[in-house]
Design a protein around this motif. Structure first.
Motif, short mmCIF file in Angstrom:
data_model
loop_
_atom_site.label_atom_id
_atom_site.label_comp_id
_atom_site.label_asym_id
_atom_site.label_seq_id
_atom_site.Cartn_x
_atom_site.Cartn_y
_atom_site.Cartn_z
N TYR A 421 0.81 -1.22 0.00
CA TYR A 421 0.00 0.00 0.00
C TYR A 421 0.84 1.27 0.00
CZ TYR A 421 0.65 0.89 5.04
OH TYR A 421 1.18 1.17 6.28
N ASP A 422 2.06 1.22 0.57
CA ASP A 422 2.89 2.42 0.65
C ASP A 422 4.03 2.44 -0.35
OD1 ASP A 422 4.24 0.37 1.86
OD2 ASP A 422 4.60 1.40 3.75
N ASN A 423 4.08 1.45 -1.24
CA ASN A 423 5.09 1.39 -2.30
C ASN A 423 6.53 1.47 -1.78
OD1 ASN A 423 3.51 0.92 -4.58
ND2 ASN A 423 3.12 3.09 -4.94
N ASP A 424 6.77 0.81 -0.66
CA ASP A 424 8.14 0.74 -0.15
C ASP A 424 8.86 -0.52 -0.61
OD1 ASP A 424 6.86 -1.18 1.36
OD2 ASP A 424 7.61 -0.47 3.30
N GLY A 425 8.18 -1.34 -1.42
CA GLY A 425 8.77 -2.56 -1.93
C GLY A 425 8.48 -3.78 -1.09
N GLU A 426 7.81 -3.61 0.06
CA GLU A 426 7.50 -4.72 0.95
C GLU A 426 6.00 -4.97 0.96
OE1 GLU A 426 10.10 -6.06 1.60
OE2 GLU A 426 11.64 -4.54 1.85
N LEU A 427 5.62 -6.23 1.07
CA LEU A 427 4.21 -6.59 1.03
C LEU A 427 3.51 -6.32 2.36
CD1 LEU A 427 4.28 -9.91 -1.04
CD2 LEU A 427 3.15 -7.77 -1.67
N ASP A 428 2.36 -5.69 2.26
CA ASP A 428 1.49 -5.45 3.40
C ASP A 428 0.27 -6.36 3.26
OD1 ASP A 428 3.23 -3.18 4.10
OD2 ASP A 428 2.31 -2.24 2.35
N LEU A 429 -0.69 -6.23 4.18
CA LEU A 429 -1.83 -7.15 4.19
C LEU A 429 -3.08 -6.40 4.63
CD1 LEU A 429 -2.83 -10.16 4.05
CD2 LEU A 429 -2.22 -10.34 6.47
N ILE A 430 -4.16 -6.58 3.89
CA ILE A 430 -5.44 -5.99 4.26
C ILE A 430 -6.47 -7.10 4.44
CG2 ILE A 430 -6.24 -5.62 1.88
CD1 ILE A 430 -7.46 -2.94 2.95
N GLN A 431 -7.40 -6.87 5.37
CA GLN A 431 -8.34 -7.90 5.77
C GLN A 431 -9.73 -7.29 5.92
OE1 GLN A 431 -7.73 -11.43 6.96
NE2 GLN A 431 -9.92 -11.32 6.53
N ALA A 432 -10.74 -7.86 5.22
CA ALA A 432 -12.14 -7.43 5.37
C ALA A 432 -12.84 -8.42 6.30
CB ALA A 432 -12.83 -7.39 4.01
N ASN A 433 -13.56 -7.89 7.28
CA ASN A 433 -14.13 -8.75 8.33
C ASN A 433 -15.64 -8.53 8.48
OD1 ASN A 433 -11.45 -9.63 9.19
ND2 ASN A 433 -11.24 -7.58 10.04
N GLY A 434 -16.30 -9.53 9.03
CA GLY A 434 -17.73 -9.45 9.33
C GLY A 434 -18.23 -10.83 9.72
#
Length: 618
Positions: A421-434
């Motif tokens: 998400y921040d284009n720093d070259g490292e993978l981030d993670l997003i999670q949708a919950n319910g």
């Protein structure tokens, strides 16, 4: 005469200030304490004055500012994502989950969403899946799916009717986007309860229902689907997740029926079903081939699927999440044969040997060791799993080490995605919950029907930090989230997020930080391999670091992502080189020195960089 030791000892003002500083120092960081202790010298004659100055110093160090006689708190950090309301985007469509007092199970699970460029103008459009008529839902005016064209100014126009996508009788669940006939136009496969649909893109802004001709209709209950080339013949095949046996013949009423209360049944009580693998015959038709391998021997209750290569052998494998039954890892042994190794690989059960409620999932090399890892979301009190690849066809769950297990323990996860998400070259993670049960709050403290989404920042070495608190106001609100897709709808290099919510409006989250760093967007076009280049690996070098991404098939939950890869390089000023390893049958490797930055480019197999958007033939 009394001894001196019995007399009260008088401390000089100068002696009192360092003592006060020492007391305060216990509450502050070393840098703050040093600053406070230095303040004690000029103000040593007045302890009260000293304390005021020490407090002021502490506030200043914490980011507070003094103005007009008042200390003002620091401004909150700018959000990482901004929720764009319907009035701003023109996306007025709302999901209808057909919710009833009978609590039919399909009501609780849908629906999916997709980013796609259906008209090949270089801008991501949006597709949203809705419910429809079925054996328990008979509305006079049935809900419909929605296709929104990107107007290139942050707004969208509903072109569903114009595109010919209003028809079709199905209680919609998911959507998979793929160019199955290699004509350069993305096609749509829509799954559902009571039937699936294949829409062929005509290349003129319209679609044609070719489901029956293609042989892809399924009257049962299908959830997620993934396009991928399992036999490396250059054509996209299709895996379709099958959920439980459900319908008039298998319907069970759950709840305290004596007083008229019903709740959504736990899938554990329903029989499992076999998922389907369809081979692309190259003439617009498909043949089911899952029955020829372990896919046809392992019925499950499948929610999600991702096509990835877990052993680096060039054959795409399938990780499948199951609800209340063991997850599957179908290892592609070539020749159309898949071997189910979930148990031996360590991804079938929890650490306690219990099956969990697997829902959304993804696969990526999150720790940059060259091997594809796995992630799967479960229901509350089961802990989500992040499986580290051990390089020997086994995995180790690192959720406890990374803090993801504790952070997600009371959550029920659906759509998920590894992305930068921040284009720093490292993978981030997003999670949708319910949570699937709308009555869960009546009997389980700390668990909510609608839940907050979560965002984790990756460090590139396997660690993740929960940054949900600063991700934006939408991350502090509760939603009945299900599907999740990522894509850069405004072409600024910051990867945005689309979330479909059960019975609510969708969320379009604009990325506010990605464009602040340098990046390169890559649209891959296969020639000898499948046109979508599913299975390709892109490696790039910047500032002495090397990173790589694989283009997986499927992933998340019921949803389909922007087909382009965004390669972040942080504050670096250039990419030294970029390398693409194309999937079989060619398997060729192409290297490009010093590609451009902060724009999208097309990479055509064997032809290098081409203009974007790409409208030519491969």
């Amino acid at each position: 005469m009394a001894h001196d030791s019995a007399r009260p000892r008088r401390r000089s003002p100068a002696a009192g200030a360092p003592a006060a500083a020492r007391a305060l120092r216990r509450k502050f960081s070393p840098a703050e304490s040093c600053y406070i202790e230095n303040l004690s010298v000029p103000f040593s004659r007045s302890r009260r004055h000293f304390l005021r100055q020490a407090g002021a110093a502490s506030l200043a160090l914490a980011g507070w500012r003094y103005a007009d006689g008042l200390w003002l708190p620091p401004a909150p950090p700018a959000p990482i994502f901004t929720d764009l309301p319907p009035a701003a985007t023109g996306i007025t469509w709302v999901h209808d989950n057909a919710m009833s007092s009978q609590h039919y199970l399909p009501e609780s699970m849908c629906s999916g969403c997709a980013f796609l460029d259906f008209d090949n103008d270089g801008w991501m459009d949006i597709f949203l899946v809705n419910t429809g008529r079925c054996d328990f839902f008979h509305p006079a005016d049935p809900p419909h799916n929605a296709l929104y064209k990107n107007n290139r100014d942050g707004t969208f126009t509903d072109v569903t009717a114009k595109a010919g996508l209003l028809g079709g009788v199905t209680f919609g669940e998911g959507v998979a986007v793929g160019d199955y006939d290699g004509d350069g136009w993305p096609d749509l496969y829509i799954t559902g309860y009571g039937g699936n649909l294949l829409y062929h893109n005509n290349g003129d802004g319209t679609f044609t229902d070719v489901t029956e001709k293609a042989g892809l209709a399924d009257p049962n209950w299908s959830t997620s689907a993934a396009w991928f080339d399992y036999d490396n013949d250059g054509r996209l095949d299709l895996f379709v997740c099958s959920f439980v046996e459900y319908g008039p013949a298998h319907r069970v009423s759950c709840g305290t029926n004596a007083v008229g209360k019903h709740y959504y049944c736990i899938p554990r009580i329903f029989p499992p079903r076999l998922s389907k693998l369809y081979h692309n015959n190259g003439d617009g038709t498909f043949t089911e081939t899952g029955h020829l391998s372990d896919i046809g021997k392992n019925p499950g209750k499948s929610h999600g699927v991702v096509a990835t290569d877990i052993n680096n052998d060039g054959w795409l494998d399938l990780f499948v999440s199951n609800d209340t039954s063991p997850n599957f890892l179908f290892l592609n042994r070539g020749g159309g044969k898949f071997e189910e190794i979930g148990f031996s690989a360590g991804v079938a059960y929890s650490d306690q040997g219990m099956p969990r409620s697997g829902m959304g999932l993804d696969s990526a090399d999150y720790d940059n060791d060259g091997w594809m890892d796995l992630y799967v979301a479960n229901i509350d009190h089961e802990r989500f799993s992040i499986y580290h690849n051990n390089h020997d066809e086994t995995f180790t769950d690192q959720a406890s080490r990374d803090g993801l297990g504790a952070a997600t323990f009371l959550k029920s996860g659906w759509g998920v995605r590894f992305f930068d998400y921040d284009n720093d070259g490292e993978l981030d993670l997003i999670q949708a919950n319910g949570h699937p049960d709308d009555m869960i709050e009546q009997y389980d403290r700390g668990v909510y029907w609608r839940e907050k989404p979560m965002l984790f920042q990756g460090d590139g070495q396997g660690g993740f930090r929960d940054v949900s608190a600063i991700a934006g106001p939408v991350f502090q609100q509760r939603w009945g989230a299900r599907g999740l897709a990522t894509g850069d709808f405004n072409n600024d290099g910051g990867v945005d997020v689309l979330i479909s919510n059960n019975g609510q409006r969708p969320l379009l989250l604009r990325n506010e930080v990605g464009r602040r760093q340098h990046w390169l967007g890559v649209f891959l076009v296969g020639v000898h391999c499948n046109r979508d280049a599913v299975g390709a690996r892109v490696t790039w070098n910047f500032a002495g670091r090397t990173r790589s991404r694989m283009k997986v098939g499927g992933g998340s939950y019921l949803s389909s992502h922007d087909p382009r890869l965004v390669l972040g390089i942080g504050a670096a000023e250039s990419i030294a080189w970029l390398e693409v390893r194309w999937p079989q049958p060619s398997g060729r490797v192409e290297r490009i020195e010093h590609p451009p930055l902060d724009r999208y480019v097309t990479l055509v197999e064997g032809q290098g960089i081409q203009p974007y958007p790409f409208r030519g033939k491969r």
